[in-house]
Design an enzyme around this catalytic site. Sequence first.
Site, short mmCIF file in Angstrom:
data_model
loop_
_atom_site.label_atom_id
_atom_site.label_comp_id
_atom_site.label_asym_id
_atom_site.label_seq_id
_atom_site.Cartn_x
_atom_site.Cartn_y
_atom_site.Cartn_z
N HIS A 213 0.67 -1.24 0.10
CA HIS A 213 -0.08 -0.11 -0.09
C HIS A 213 0.77 1.20 -0.14
CE1 HIS A 213 -4.40 1.00 1.18
NE2 HIS A 213 -3.91 2.19 0.69
N ILE A 247 5.35 -0.28 -9.70
CA ILE A 247 5.47 -0.77 -10.79
C ILE A 247 5.53 0.56 -11.78
CG2 ILE A 247 4.27 -2.13 -12.80
CD1 ILE A 247 5.09 -3.72 -10.42
#
Length: 320
Positions: A213, A247
């Site tokens: 998160h 990412i």
Amino acid sequence: MNNEKNSPWPGPAGMIPVTSGRADDANVHTRNYLDNILVEMRAIDAVMPDLKTKIFEREYALPLMMPAFSHLNKVGKDGRKPMNEYAQVAKELNLLNFVGMEPDEEYADIVSCGADTVRIIKPFADHATIFEQIAFAKEQGAVAVGVDIDHVPGKDGQYDKPDGIPLGPVMLDDLKKYVEAAGIPFVAKGVLSVQDALKCREAGVSAVLVSHHHGRIPFGVPPAFMLPKIKEALMGSGIAIYCDCHIDSGYDAYKALALGADAVAPGRSILAPLLKEGKEGVIRKIKEMQNELIELMLYTGVSDTSSFDPSVLHFNPLLK
């Protein structure tokens, strides 16, 4: 995460937490870990790959999903709605869209953009709210629903209170009830251990999203590090494995997919182009990531998104 005075993000201080750069910042270790995974080349017989990906039995153009952002419409200027804009990207590029913490009326407005959508719900202390939001998402045609199992502690030694709404612990029995109430695919977001992955399997979830998160846990292990362990633990269960956190490129996506993810979600990498340029900025970034993913798949002989091979990856030997 503490919000720095010179935050690059618009909106109220702390609404979009920034990376501190300290050793306790899980984002530092996630970025370093991904950067130190090296790729061997397997060029002979490599052909142009097919990027089509099945997620919840639906076919999408890429193994990239729009992230579960929250609250971004609060930072929109001149009537702009950033969360609607990236939902429009999902619709246009045929990607699965995730939506984080939003009241029902905002969620419905985002869904009206027409993208296939997954609603991720906070672990509210008032469990009735969770069941109500699950039901509303189903009414709105959600592809899946889920709960942020990791968004529990705050920084004050208490359960967190985003937007002043108290959160609470996620117990296994609660998770089972949420899955049963959903009746559609259910995602446990924030899985960062084999132990939690196995409990999610027991609860009957359809998918786990391996994530910290964006650094909620101090000194958190990189999701990429946990992917092979979680994949092995869930082998044969039918549970899909997704991943996020840093990412930032198609190369990062390739590494996560090779390590065991079925699909990945860029996050902060689309946030800047989203807030600066809107829909067109996100499209440009996603297409850039797509090209990078194709490039590495061609260099390594991966013909489609079900053919990734982790043996092509090597941790930088200079660091051992």
